[in-house]
Design a protein around this motif. Structure first.
Motif, PDB file in Angstrom:
ATOM      1  N   GLY A   1      31.568  39.722  60.574  1.00  0.00           N
ATOM      2  CA  GLY A   1      32.170  38.532  61.183  1.00  0.00           C
ATOM      3  C   GLY A   1      33.687  38.619  61.150  1.00  0.00           C
ATOM      4  N   GLU A   2      34.324  37.627  61.769  1.00  0.00           N
ATOM      5  CA  GLU A   2      35.775  37.621  61.808  1.00  0.00           C
ATOM      6  C   GLU A   2      36.332  37.257  60.437  1.00  0.00           C
ATOM      7  OE1 GLU A   2      39.301  35.593  64.418  1.00  0.00           O
ATOM      8  OE2 GLU A   2      37.348  35.963  65.301  1.00  0.00           O
ATOM      9  N   ASN A   3      37.372  37.987  60.013  1.00  0.00           N
ATOM     10  CA  ASN A   3      38.036  37.812  58.715  1.00  0.00           C
ATOM     11  C   ASN A   3      37.074  37.967  57.536  1.00  0.00           C
ATOM     12  OD1 ASN A   3      40.631  37.455  59.696  1.00  0.00           O
ATOM     13  ND2 ASN A   3      40.393  35.241  59.857  1.00  0.00           N
ATOM     14  N   GLU A   4      36.087  38.806  57.693  1.00  0.00           N
ATOM     15  CA  GLU A   4      35.147  39.063  56.611  1.00  0.00           C
ATOM     16  C   GLU A   4      35.622  40.286  55.830  1.00  0.00           C
ATOM     17  OE1 GLU A   4      30.467  40.264  55.978  1.00  0.00           O
ATOM     18  OE2 GLU A   4      31.057  39.226  57.823  1.00  0.00           O
ATOM     19  N   ILE A   5      35.510  40.197  54.504  1.00  0.00           N
ATOM     20  CA  ILE A   5      35.907  41.319  53.646  1.00  0.00           C
ATOM     21  C   ILE A   5      34.806  42.366  53.699  1.00  0.00           C
ATOM     22  CG2 ILE A   5      36.395  42.017  51.266  1.00  0.00           C
ATOM     23  CD1 ILE A   5      37.556  39.201  50.821  1.00  0.00           C
ATOM     24  N   THR A   6      35.197  43.593  54.067  1.00  0.00           N
ATOM     25  CA  THR A   6      34.205  44.672  54.174  1.00  0.00           C
ATOM     26  C   THR A   6      34.216  45.598  52.961  1.00  0.00           C
ATOM     27  OG1 THR A   6      35.780  46.066  55.357  1.00  0.00           O
ATOM     28  CG2 THR A   6      34.317  44.683  56.688  1.00  0.00           C
ATOM     29  N   ASP A   7      35.363  45.725  52.333  1.00  0.00           N
ATOM     30  CA  ASP A   7      35.455  46.621  51.184  1.00  0.00           C
ATOM     31  C   ASP A   7      36.486  46.053  50.206  1.00  0.00           C
ATOM     32  OD1 ASP A   7      34.824  48.770  49.649  1.00  0.00           O
ATOM     33  OD2 ASP A   7      35.846  50.267  50.875  1.00  0.00           O
ATOM     34  N   VAL A   8      36.267  46.276  48.901  1.00  0.00           N
ATOM     35  CA  VAL A   8      37.181  45.787  47.873  1.00  0.00           C
ATOM     36  C   VAL A   8      37.721  47.003  47.123  1.00  0.00           C
ATOM     37  CG1 VAL A   8      37.410  44.384  45.799  1.00  0.00           C
ATOM     38  CG2 VAL A   8      35.878  43.647  47.629  1.00  0.00           C
ATOM     39  N   TYR A   9      39.041  47.121  47.115  1.00  0.00           N
ATOM     40  CA  TYR A   9      39.679  48.232  46.411  1.00  0.00           C
ATOM     41  C   TYR A   9      40.078  47.837  44.984  1.00  0.00           C
ATOM     42  CZ  TYR A   9      39.893  50.008  51.134  1.00  0.00           C
ATOM     43  OH  TYR A   9      39.555  50.418  52.396  1.00  0.00           O
ATOM     44  N   GLN A  10      40.357  46.568  44.813  1.00  0.00           N
ATOM     45  CA  GLN A  10      40.707  46.068  43.493  1.00  0.00           C
ATOM     46  C   GLN A  10      40.270  44.609  43.416  1.00  0.00           C
ATOM     47  OE1 GLN A  10      44.968  45.689  42.425  1.00  0.00           O
ATOM     48  NE2 GLN A  10      44.512  47.280  40.912  1.00  0.00           N
ATOM     49  N   VAL A  11      39.449  44.291  42.431  1.00  0.00           N
ATOM     50  CA  VAL A  11      38.931  42.927  42.270  1.00  0.00           C
ATOM     51  C   VAL A  11      40.071  42.014  41.826  1.00  0.00           C
ATOM     52  CG1 VAL A  11      37.303  41.509  40.963  1.00  0.00           C
ATOM     53  CG2 VAL A  11      36.653  43.804  41.657  1.00  0.00           C
ATOM     54  N   GLY A  12      40.031  40.761  42.294  1.00  0.00           N
ATOM     55  CA  GLY A  12      41.031  39.775  41.891  1.00  0.00           C
ATOM     56  C   GLY A  12      40.530  38.936  40.727  1.00  0.00           C
ATOM     57  N   TYR A  13      41.455  38.379  39.986  1.00  0.00           N
ATOM     58  CA  TYR A  13      41.113  37.534  38.835  1.00  0.00           C
ATOM     59  C   TYR A  13      41.953  36.272  38.874  1.00  0.00           C
ATOM     60  CZ  TYR A  13      38.784  41.633  36.904  1.00  0.00           C
ATOM     61  OH  TYR A  13      37.942  42.697  36.724  1.00  0.00           O
ATOM     62  N   LYS A  14      41.321  35.162  38.493  1.00  0.00           N
ATOM     63  CA  LYS A  14      42.048  33.895  38.417  1.00  0.00           C
ATOM     64  C   LYS A  14      41.524  33.078  37.244  1.00  0.00           C
ATOM     65  CE  LYS A  14      39.108  31.262  41.581  1.00  0.00           C
ATOM     66  NZ  LYS A  14      39.096  30.390  42.744  1.00  0.00           N
ATOM     67  N   ARG A  15      42.378  32.232  36.764  1.00  0.00           N
ATOM     68  CA  ARG A  15      42.002  31.302  35.695  1.00  0.00           C
ATOM     69  C   ARG A  15      42.363  29.915  36.181  1.00  0.00           C
ATOM     70  NH1 ARG A  15      43.569  28.846  30.774  1.00  0.00           N
ATOM     71  NH2 ARG A  15      41.878  28.999  29.265  1.00  0.00           N
ATOM     72  N   GLY A  16      41.345  29.136  36.500  1.00  0.00           N
ATOM     73  CA  GLY A  16      41.593  27.830  37.111  1.00  0.00           C
ATOM     74  C   GLY A  16      42.193  28.043  38.487  1.00  0.00           C
TER      75      GLY A  16
END
Length: 194
Positions: A166-181
């Motif tokens: 689909g449009e603006n869909e993530i197809t591959d992740v090179y580095q996972v993101g992290y968040k706290r709150g």
């Protein structure tokens, strides 16, 4: 002639002389007036002195209260700073305490020289354990294939045109993101379609 002049002077002196009773009576009200005025002035002075003393005492009490308040504020500021420093130090210690088992397991895996399948299983367990540790610390992972791209939390490093996604869909992740709150610790580095 001299006698006549002396007699005339005596007569004039007698006529002009004010009797002592009259002078005593005339001066008596003045003395009473002065005494009454003096008493009033003394009473007013005494009242003013008492008022000055009470105001001075009130001023001294207010000065003491202000010094006490300033000392209390200074103590509060010091305690707050000490607590703030302590909270930061405690938070770091708690985070490291949760992460240390991961390092222990990685060290053990590095020393293992046996079957590669068992090493792979051990590393998978370590990865699972790392997710648990992060969740205990309130940290969430984000940026998986199939998610919608959000420029606020994702960093698109590649783009591809592929009708399978689909449009603006993530197809591959090179580095996972992290968040706290709401705070982003690390942006996810991804490849986006269309």
């Amino acid at each position: 002639m001299e006698n006549e002049k002396d007699l005339q002077s005596e007569e004039i002196a007698e006529e002009t002389a004010i009797p002592e009773e009259e002078t005593a009576e005339a001066s008596a009200p003045e003395k009473d007036g002065k005494k009454k005025g003096d008493k009033k002035a003394k009473a007013e002075n005494l009242k003013l002195k008492e008022e000055i003393e009470s105001l001075t005492a009130a001023l001294e009490e207010e000065k003491k209260n202000r010094l006490y308040l300033a000392a209390e504020y200074d103590n509060f500021r010091r305690r707050s700073q000490k607590e703030k420093d302590g909270i930061y130090s405690d938070a770091i210690s708690d985070a490291i305490k949760e992460i240390l088992p991961l390092f222990d397991n990685l060290e053990r895996a590095g020393q293992y020289s046996g079957d590669s399948e068992k090493v792979a299983e051990g590393l998978a367990l370590i990865a699972k354990m790392s997710d648990e540790v992060l969740s205990k610390l309130g940290v969430e992972r984000f940026g998986a294939p199939g998610e919608q791209f959000d420029a606020n939390i994702h960093n698109a490093v590649m783009h591809e045109d592929n009708e399978a996604f689909g449009e603006n869909e993530i197809t591959d992740v090179y580095q996972v993101g992290y968040k706290r709150g709401d705070k982003i610790i690390r942006f996810a580095m991804v490849k986006v379609a269309n």
